[in-house]
Design a protein around this motif. Structure first.
Motif, PDB file in Angstrom:
ATOM      1  N   LEU A  78      -7.233  -0.441   9.046  1.00 19.04           N
ATOM      2  CA  LEU A  78      -6.487   0.531   7.988  1.00 19.04           C
ATOM      3  C   LEU A  78      -6.298   0.630   7.054  1.00 19.04           C
ATOM      4  CD1 LEU A  78      -5.111   3.566   8.056  1.00 19.04           C
ATOM      5  CD2 LEU A  78      -2.542   2.028   8.570  1.00 19.04           C
ATOM      6  N   PHE A  79      -5.667  -1.183   6.431  1.00 19.48           N
ATOM      7  CA  PHE A  79      -5.618  -1.706   5.977  1.00 19.48           C
ATOM      8  C   PHE A  79      -7.281  -1.952   5.031  1.00 19.48           C
ATOM      9  CE2 PHE A  79      -2.113  -4.267   6.811  1.00 19.48           C
ATOM     10  CZ  PHE A  79      -0.661  -2.943   6.581  1.00 19.48           C
ATOM     11  N   THR A  80      -8.215  -1.395   5.336  1.00 19.26           N
ATOM     12  CA  THR A  80      -9.346  -1.839   5.147  1.00 19.26           C
ATOM     13  C   THR A  80      -9.475  -0.503   4.297  1.00 19.26           C
ATOM     14  OG1 THR A  80      -9.991  -3.662   6.112  1.00 19.26           O
ATOM     15  CG2 THR A  80     -11.841  -2.232   5.313  1.00 19.26           C
ATOM     16  N   PHE A  81      -9.375   1.009   6.004  1.00 16.94           N
ATOM     17  CA  PHE A  81      -9.711   1.747   5.117  1.00 16.94           C
ATOM     18  C   PHE A  81      -9.025   2.470   3.462  1.00 16.94           C
ATOM     19  CE2 PHE A  81      -8.683   6.794   5.357  1.00 16.94           C
ATOM     20  CZ  PHE A  81     -10.048   6.958   5.489  1.00 16.94           C
ATOM     21  N   ILE A  82      -7.961   2.651   3.250  1.00 20.84           N
ATOM     22  CA  ILE A  82      -6.852   2.364   2.221  1.00 20.84           C
ATOM     23  C   ILE A  82      -7.729   2.006   1.541  1.00 20.84           C
ATOM     24  CG2 ILE A  82      -4.672   2.404   1.072  1.00 20.84           C
ATOM     25  CD1 ILE A  82      -3.512   2.783   4.038  1.00 20.84           C
TER      26      ILE A  82
ATOM     27  N   ALA B 125     -10.227   1.850   0.111  1.00 17.19           N
ATOM     28  CA  ALA B 125     -11.550   1.543   0.050  1.00 17.19           C
ATOM     29  C   ALA B 125     -11.576   3.042  -0.820  1.00 17.19           C
ATOM     30  CB  ALA B 125     -11.867   1.636   0.894  1.00 17.19           C
ATOM     31  N   MET B 126     -10.421   3.576  -0.899  1.00 17.29           N
ATOM     32  CA  MET B 126      -9.445   4.567  -1.981  1.00 17.29           C
ATOM     33  C   MET B 126      -9.800   5.294  -3.197  1.00 17.29           C
ATOM     34  SD  MET B 126      -6.458   6.378   0.638  1.00 17.29           S
ATOM     35  CE  MET B 126      -6.548   6.713   2.341  1.00 17.29           C
ATOM     36  N   PRO B 127     -10.281   5.794  -3.605  1.00 11.93           N
ATOM     37  CA  PRO B 127     -10.476   5.546  -5.645  1.00 11.93           C
ATOM     38  C   PRO B 127      -8.554   5.302  -5.718  1.00 11.93           C
ATOM     39  CG  PRO B 127     -11.041   7.842  -4.263  1.00 11.93           C
ATOM     40  CD  PRO B 127     -11.109   6.852  -3.190  1.00 11.93           C
ATOM     41  N   LEU B 128      -8.168   6.156  -5.711  1.00  6.22           N
ATOM     42  CA  LEU B 128      -6.695   5.949  -5.939  1.00  6.22           C
ATOM     43  C   LEU B 128      -5.728   4.566  -5.418  1.00  6.22           C
ATOM     44  CD1 LEU B 128      -3.821   6.549  -7.456  1.00  6.22           C
ATOM     45  CD2 LEU B 128      -3.417   8.155  -5.481  1.00  6.22           C
ATOM     46  N   ARG B 129      -6.157   4.075  -3.931  1.00 13.44           N
ATOM     47  CA  ARG B 129      -5.273   2.533  -4.437  1.00 13.44           C
ATOM     48  C   ARG B 129      -6.471   1.896  -5.002  1.00 13.44           C
ATOM     49  NH1 ARG B 129      -2.198  -1.381  -3.420  1.00 13.44           N
ATOM     50  NH2 ARG B 129      -2.644  -2.711  -2.323  1.00 13.44           N
ATOM     51  N   LYS B 130      -8.190   1.453  -4.942  1.00 14.59           N
ATOM     52  CA  LYS B 130      -8.255   1.240  -5.760  1.00 14.59           C
ATOM     53  C   LYS B 130      -7.754   0.706  -7.458  1.00 14.59           C
ATOM     54  CE  LYS B 130     -13.318   1.152  -4.062  1.00 14.59           C
ATOM     55  NZ  LYS B 130     -14.365   1.857  -4.391  1.00 14.59           N
ATOM     56  N   ARG B 131      -7.523   1.766  -8.103  1.00 14.03           N
ATOM     57  CA  ARG B 131      -6.768   1.956  -9.260  1.00 14.03           C
ATOM     58  C   ARG B 131      -5.169   0.962  -9.487  1.00 14.03           C
ATOM     59  NH1 ARG B 131      -6.550   7.851 -10.026  1.00 14.03           N
ATOM     60  NH2 ARG B 131      -8.346   8.500  -8.712  1.00 14.03           N
ATOM     61  N   GLU B 132      -5.022   1.258  -7.965  1.00  8.73           N
ATOM     62  CA  GLU B 132      -3.279   0.637  -7.813  1.00  8.73           C
ATOM     63  C   GLU B 132      -3.186  -1.112  -8.201  1.00  8.73           C
ATOM     64  OE1 GLU B 132      -1.835   4.351  -5.112  1.00  8.73           O
ATOM     65  OE2 GLU B 132      -2.057   2.317  -4.257  1.00  8.73           O
ATOM     66  N   VAL B 133      -4.654  -0.863  -7.348  1.00  4.90           N
ATOM     67  CA  VAL B 133      -4.296  -2.955  -7.245  1.00  4.90           C
ATOM     68  C   VAL B 133      -5.191  -3.251  -8.878  1.00  4.90           C
ATOM     69  CG1 VAL B 133      -6.454  -4.296  -6.180  1.00  4.90           C
ATOM     70  CG2 VAL B 133      -5.408  -3.059  -5.104  1.00  4.90           C
ATOM     71  N   SER B 134      -5.979  -2.295  -9.326  1.00  5.30           N
ATOM     72  CA  SER B 134      -6.829  -3.144 -10.830  1.00  5.30           C
ATOM     73  C   SER B 134      -5.613  -2.575 -11.471  1.00  5.30           C
ATOM     74  CB  SER B 134      -7.508  -2.342 -11.595  1.00  5.30           C
ATOM     75  OG  SER B 134      -6.510  -0.664 -11.619  1.00  5.30           O
ATOM     76  N   THR B 135      -3.796  -2.056 -10.968  1.00  4.77           N
ATOM     77  CA  THR B 135      -2.835  -2.474 -12.197  1.00  4.77           C
ATOM     78  C   THR B 135      -1.929  -3.692 -12.191  1.00  4.77           C
ATOM     79  OG1 THR B 135      -1.876  -0.372 -11.398  1.00  4.77           O
ATOM     80  CG2 THR B 135      -3.565   0.011 -13.232  1.00  4.77           C
ATOM     81  N   GLU B 136      -1.903  -3.893 -10.473  1.00  4.18           N
ATOM     82  CA  GLU B 136      -1.175  -4.808 -10.234  1.00  4.18           C
ATOM     83  C   GLU B 136      -0.754  -6.112 -10.742  1.00  4.18           C
ATOM     84  OE1 GLU B 136      -1.635  -5.666  -5.937  1.00  4.18           O
ATOM     85  OE2 GLU B 136      -1.136  -3.257  -5.068  1.00  4.18           O
ATOM     86  N   LYS B 137       0.384  -6.188 -10.836  1.00  2.23           N
ATOM     87  CA  LYS B 137       1.086  -7.155 -11.678  1.00  2.23           C
ATOM     88  C   LYS B 137       0.407  -8.575 -11.233  1.00  2.23           C
ATOM     89  CE  LYS B 137       3.277  -4.477 -15.414  1.00  2.23           C
ATOM     90  NZ  LYS B 137       4.174  -4.897 -16.349  1.00  2.23           N
ATOM     91  N   CYS B 138       0.569  -8.475  -9.614  1.00  3.20           N
ATOM     92  CA  CYS B 138       1.364  -9.917  -9.160  1.00  3.20           C
ATOM     93  C   CYS B 138      -0.061  -9.936  -8.159  1.00  3.20           C
ATOM     94  CB  CYS B 138       1.785  -9.613  -7.662  1.00  3.20           C
ATOM     95  SG  CYS B 138       3.518  -8.905  -8.065  1.00  3.20           S
TER      96      CYS B 138
ATOM     97  N   ARG C 243       0.860  -1.536   0.440  1.00  2.00           N
ATOM     98  CA  ARG C 243      -0.041  -0.311  -0.251  1.00  2.00           C
ATOM     99  C   ARG C 243       0.595   1.871  -0.195  1.00  2.00           C
ATOM    100  NH1 ARG C 243      -2.446  -3.998   2.619  1.00  2.00           N
ATOM    101  NH2 ARG C 243      -4.994  -4.273   1.517  1.00  2.00           N
ATOM    102  N   ASP C 244       2.031   1.083  -0.381  1.00  2.00           N
ATOM    103  CA  ASP C 244       2.960   1.863  -0.128  1.00  2.00           C
ATOM    104  C   ASP C 244       3.158   3.183   1.556  1.00  2.00           C
ATOM    105  OD1 ASP C 244       3.868   1.208  -3.101  1.00  2.00           O
ATOM    106  OD2 ASP C 244       1.651   2.389  -4.377  1.00  2.00           O
ATOM    107  N   LEU C 245       2.873   2.194   1.872  1.00  2.00           N
ATOM    108  CA  LEU C 245       2.869   3.154   3.334  1.00  2.00           C
ATOM    109  C   LEU C 245       5.013   3.054   3.922  1.00  2.00           C
ATOM    110  CD1 LEU C 245      -0.320   1.350   5.302  1.00  2.00           C
ATOM    111  CD2 LEU C 245       0.155   3.672   5.034  1.00  2.00           C
ATOM    112  N   VAL C 246       5.098   4.345   4.356  1.00  4.52           N
ATOM    113  CA  VAL C 246       6.201   5.297   5.382  1.00  4.52           C
ATOM    114  C   VAL C 246       5.364   4.978   6.774  1.00  4.52           C
ATOM    115  CG1 VAL C 246       7.590   6.222   5.633  1.00  4.52           C
ATOM    116  CG2 VAL C 246       7.199   5.599   3.244  1.00  4.52           C
ATOM    117  N   HIS C 247       6.051   4.668   7.591  1.00  4.43           N
ATOM    118  CA  HIS C 247       5.752   5.179   9.005  1.00  4.43           C
ATOM    119  C   HIS C 247       6.832   6.291   9.861  1.00  4.43           C
ATOM    120  CE1 HIS C 247       5.708   3.565  13.734  1.00  4.43           C
ATOM    121  NE2 HIS C 247       4.790   4.302  13.532  1.00  4.43           N
ATOM    122  N   ILE C 248       5.776   7.116  10.766  1.00  2.07           N
ATOM    123  CA  ILE C 248       6.908   7.894  10.885  1.00  2.07           C
ATOM    124  C   ILE C 248       6.348   8.001  12.733  1.00  2.07           C
ATOM    125  CG2 ILE C 248       7.374  10.453  11.045  1.00  2.07           C
ATOM    126  CD1 ILE C 248       7.337  10.783   9.027  1.00  2.07           C
ATOM    127  N   ASP C 249       7.287   7.795  13.274  1.00  4.28           N
ATOM    128  CA  ASP C 249       7.402   7.194  14.584  1.00  4.28           C
ATOM    129  C   ASP C 249       7.454   8.466  15.705  1.00  4.28           C
ATOM    130  OD1 ASP C 249       7.881   5.442  16.709  1.00  4.28           O
ATOM    131  OD2 ASP C 249       6.248   5.977  17.116  1.00  4.28           O
TER     132      ASP C 249
END
Length: 183
Positions: A164-168, A170-183, A113-119
């Motif tokens: 958090l993953f479920t929330f992400i 549901a985002m339109p950009l993530r849905k587009r990313e999923v549709s273009t994933e090759k794996c 999900r291209d996440l980065v954590h800043i603690d």
């Protein structure tokens, strides 16, 4: 060679062949005696206001660039990553430890999900800067999700990575990313 033989060196001056040899033996160019800068009466330490102002302005500009880059550290991730920023009162906060453990357990899903954590821990300069940026006033645990567009998508006390993953997802950009994933 004869011209070089006439050249002699002393600790404070260099004297040329033109000054020691007869005029007929002098080369076509004229080399004058030079004294070191310390002994020269022409060299005096002077204050150049223009040069000082230029250097001062350069230093101030560099400091401003450094501080502004530090203050807006999330710009590095704009359009490339989603940023998960956690605010904790101390290093041993149970919510903080839970998030770190969940990120380790679900590292593949986290990266997907291209996440980065800043603690951030209360008291640090970054904590102060980003808590002001996100209007966080209390010292309680907070989780802020910043989207790839740089806007806050979620600001919560919840620590569940699955939610958090479920929330992400549901985002339109993530849905587009999923549709273009090759794996």
């Amino acid at each position: 060679m004869r011209a070089l033989a006439g050249l002699r060196e002393t600790p404070s001056t260099f004297t040329s062949l033109a000054q020691t040899a007869p005029a007929s033996a002098a080369p076509a160019w004229n080399i004058k005696a030079q004294t070191s800068l310390r002994q020269s009466k022409q060299w005096t330490p002077s204050f150049n206001a223009h040069r000082f102002a230029y250097h001062l302005l350069t230093i101030i500009a560099l400091l401003l660039v450094c501080f502004s880059a530090r203050a807006d550290q999330l710009k590095d991730y704009l359009w490339t990553h989603r940023v998960l920023v956690t605010f904790s009162s101390d290093k041993s906060a149970p919510e903080r430890l839970s998030i770190i453990q969940q990120i380790a357990q679900h590292s593949c899903e986290f990266r997907k999900r291209d996440l980065v954590h800043i603690d951030l821990i209360a008291g640090s300069a970054a904590y102060q800067t980003l808590s002001q940026q996100f209007s966080i006033t209390d010292k309680a645990f907070r989780l802020v999700l910043v989207g790839k567009d740089g806007k806050v998508k979620l600001n919560t006390h919840n620590t569940s990575m699955k939610e958090l993953f479920t929330f992400i997802d549901a985002m339109p950009l993530r849905k587009r990313e999923v549709s273009t994933e090759k794996c």
